[in-house]
Design a protein around this motif. Structure first.
Motif, PDB file in Angstrom:
ATOM      1  N   PHE A 188       0.803  -1.215   0.000  1.00 12.22           N
ATOM      2  CA  PHE A 188       0.000   0.000   0.000  1.00 12.22           C
ATOM      3  C   PHE A 188       0.840   1.271   0.000  1.00 12.22           C
ATOM      4  O   PHE A 188       0.438   2.279  -0.578  1.00 12.22           O
ATOM      5  CB  PHE A 188      -0.924   0.041   1.225  1.00 12.22           C
ATOM      6  N   ALA A 189       1.977   1.217   0.690  1.00 16.52           N
ATOM      7  CA  ALA A 189       2.774   2.445   0.865  1.00 16.52           C
ATOM      8  C   ALA A 189       4.154   2.097   1.391  1.00 16.52           C
ATOM      9  O   ALA A 189       4.401   0.987   1.874  1.00 16.52           O
ATOM     10  CB  ALA A 189       2.075   3.397   1.844  1.00 16.52           C
ATOM     11  N   THR A 190       5.071   3.057   1.302  1.00 15.90           N
ATOM     12  CA  THR A 190       6.367   2.950   1.964  1.00 15.90           C
ATOM     13  C   THR A 190       6.131   2.617   3.432  1.00 15.90           C
ATOM     14  O   THR A 190       5.259   3.201   4.081  1.00 15.90           O
ATOM     15  CB  THR A 190       7.119   4.280   1.846  1.00 15.90           C
ATOM     16  N   THR A 191       6.900   1.657   3.967  1.00 13.36           N
ATOM     17  CA  THR A 191       6.602   1.134   5.299  1.00 13.36           C
ATOM     18  C   THR A 191       7.790   1.276   6.241  1.00 13.36           C
ATOM     19  O   THR A 191       8.925   0.950   5.903  1.00 13.36           O
ATOM     20  CB  THR A 191       6.177  -0.345   5.218  1.00 13.36           C
ATOM     21  N   ALA A 222      15.690  -7.469  13.154  1.00 14.09           N
ATOM     22  CA  ALA A 222      14.671  -8.281  12.484  1.00 14.09           C
ATOM     23  C   ALA A 222      13.934  -7.465  11.431  1.00 14.09           C
ATOM     24  O   ALA A 222      13.653  -7.955  10.331  1.00 14.09           O
ATOM     25  CB  ALA A 222      13.683  -8.840  13.514  1.00 14.09           C
ATOM     26  N   GLY A 223      13.623  -6.201  11.751  1.00 13.01           N
ATOM     27  CA  GLY A 223      12.934  -5.355  10.787  1.00 13.01           C
ATOM     28  C   GLY A 223      13.750  -5.123   9.534  1.00 13.01           C
ATOM     29  O   GLY A 223      13.232  -5.201   8.410  1.00 13.01           O
ATOM     30  N   ILE A 224      15.031  -4.842   9.708  1.00  9.80           N
ATOM     31  CA  ILE A 224      15.906  -4.631   8.551  1.00  9.80           C
ATOM     32  C   ILE A 224      16.036  -5.926   7.753  1.00  9.80           C
ATOM     33  O   ILE A 224      16.022  -5.917   6.509  1.00  9.80           O
ATOM     34  CB  ILE A 224      17.297  -4.143   9.001  1.00  9.80           C
ATOM     35  N   ALA A 225      16.135  -7.054   8.440  1.00  8.50           N
ATOM     36  CA  ALA A 225      16.255  -8.344   7.752  1.00  8.50           C
ATOM     37  C   ALA A 225      15.012  -8.647   6.916  1.00  8.50           C
ATOM     38  O   ALA A 225      15.111  -9.222   5.824  1.00  8.50           O
ATOM     39  CB  ALA A 225      16.488  -9.459   8.768  1.00  8.50           C
ATOM     40  N   VAL A 226      13.850  -8.251   7.395  1.00  7.38           N
ATOM     41  CA  VAL A 226      12.603  -8.482   6.663  1.00  7.38           C
ATOM     42  C   VAL A 226      12.502  -7.562   5.450  1.00  7.38           C
ATOM     43  O   VAL A 226      11.803  -7.868   4.484  1.00  7.38           O
ATOM     44  CB  VAL A 226      11.397  -8.288   7.610  1.00  7.38           C
ATOM     45  N   GLY A 227      13.206  -6.423   5.493  1.00  8.65           N
ATOM     46  CA  GLY A 227      13.229  -5.528   4.345  1.00  8.65           C
ATOM     47  C   GLY A 227      12.386  -4.283   4.489  1.00  8.65           C
ATOM     48  O   GLY A 227      11.946  -3.694   3.491  1.00  8.65           O
ATOM     49  N   ASP A 229      11.325  -0.455   4.806  1.00 10.25           N
ATOM     50  CA  ASP A 229      11.897   0.685   4.089  1.00 10.25           C
ATOM     51  C   ASP A 229      12.596   1.666   5.023  1.00 10.25           C
ATOM     52  O   ASP A 229      13.609   2.260   4.667  1.00 10.25           O
ATOM     53  CB  ASP A 229      10.796   1.427   3.326  1.00 10.25           C
ATOM     54  N   GLY A 230      12.033   1.870   6.196  1.00 12.15           N
ATOM     55  CA  GLY A 230      12.603   2.812   7.149  1.00 12.15           C
ATOM     56  C   GLY A 230      12.387   2.345   8.571  1.00 12.15           C
ATOM     57  O   GLY A 230      11.579   1.450   8.829  1.00 12.15           O
ATOM     58  N   ILE A 231      13.118   2.944   9.489  1.00 13.87           N
ATOM     59  CA  ILE A 231      12.922   2.635  10.904  1.00 13.87           C
ATOM     60  C   ILE A 231      12.738   3.933  11.683  1.00 13.87           C
ATOM     61  O   ILE A 231      13.203   4.995  11.276  1.00 13.87           O
ATOM     62  CB  ILE A 231      14.072   1.800  11.502  1.00 13.87           C
TER      63      ILE A 231
END
Length: 272
Positions: A188-191, A222-227, A229-231
């Motif tokens: 839906f959008a950048t996540t 884990a978030g970066i590993a999942v891919g 877009d931003g944190i």
């Protein structure tokens, strides 16, 4: 959304994740500048596109005696000054429709808090400013349902919209991140993944939200590993004495080390 549409954003050719970071709330100018200066040093050296975050007021508080802010325009002027001084975009959250135009005069990104993301008038008011809109996923909402919040922004002829996962309620006093939701919302959008708020422990008997800052690195990796877009990370040089959300913020001293690890993970993933 193309993050290049956010004014002043730098390092967009680095193929890195982008970062929204800063204190929970603007307490005074000195603290905002101290945190911003260090974050700009880190993100410039690691080529991480960076947006400085700070709440100009805290409308959602458990107790009436909790800190809510230093005055709306005072805090917004500090955010504007940070943006101009360090040449970085800024983001703040809004809570009422009337906040949208006021905040848009000072910052580049308007954020809709998770508890309010279903409030149509608020989302529309933010979208109609033409600013980038960051929609926090409600703790009570499924990833799939966020497409409707995104569509409200798009229907206002504003394509600059992103969504941020900040965890899902797990019982009465805990949050959990369902990483399956990240690729769902990316349709839906950048996540973005909000690391620190995902580690909150709300609804404490004391009326002060708790947290698990010891798990910040785990959730971020884990978030970066999942891919993602931003944190999104809230940070402070003295979390124990921060006026809001100190229990789940990352100490500023640990920020560079974490970013180096996340950049290394992202670079490794991009090889495959």
């Amino acid at each position: 959304m193309d993050i290049r549409n956010i004014p002043l954003i730098k390092n967009i050719e680095s193929d890195n994740f982008f970062l929204l970071a800063g204190p929970c709330a603007i307490e005074n100018e000195e603290m905002a500048f101290r945190i911003a200066e260090r974050l700009v040093e880190i993100t410039d050296s690691l080529k991480i596109p960076f947006v400085f975050k700070g709440s100009f007021k805290k409308a959602n508080r458990s107790r009436i005696d909790s800190f809510t802010g230093i005055g709306d325009e005072n805090a917004l002027k500090i955010l504007e000054k940070v943006g101009k001084e360090f040449k970085v975009p800024t983001v703040t959250d809004i809570h009422e429709s009337s906040d949208a135009a006021m905040a848009a005069a000072y910052v580049d990104v308007l954020q809709i808090p998770a508890f309010l993301v279903r409030q149509t008038d608020l989302v529309v008011a933010a979208a109609e400013t033409g600013k980038t809109v960051n929609l926090k996923k409600g703790q009570f909402m499924s990833p799939e349902s966020m497409k409707h919040a995104v569509q409200k922004v798009l229907d206002c002829n504003n394509k600059n919209v992103m969504v941020t996962d900040r965890g899902t309620m797990f019982g009465y006093q805990d949050m959990i991140v369902d990483y399956r939701g990240i690729p769902t919302m990316q349709q839906f959008a950048t996540t973005v993944l909000d690391i620190t708020h995902s580690l909150q422990q709300p609804n404490q008997a004391s009326g002060v939200t708790g947290g698990r800052p010891d798990l910040i690195e785990t959730v971020a990796k884990a978030g970066i590993a999942v891919g993602v877009d931003g944190i999104f990370i809230e940070t402070h040089f003295d979390p124990a004495n921060a006026k809001s959300d100190g229990a789940n913020m990352l100490h500023l001293d640990y920020f560079e080390d974490l970013m180096k690890k996340l950049v290394a993970i992202r670079q490794t993933i991009r090889q495959f």
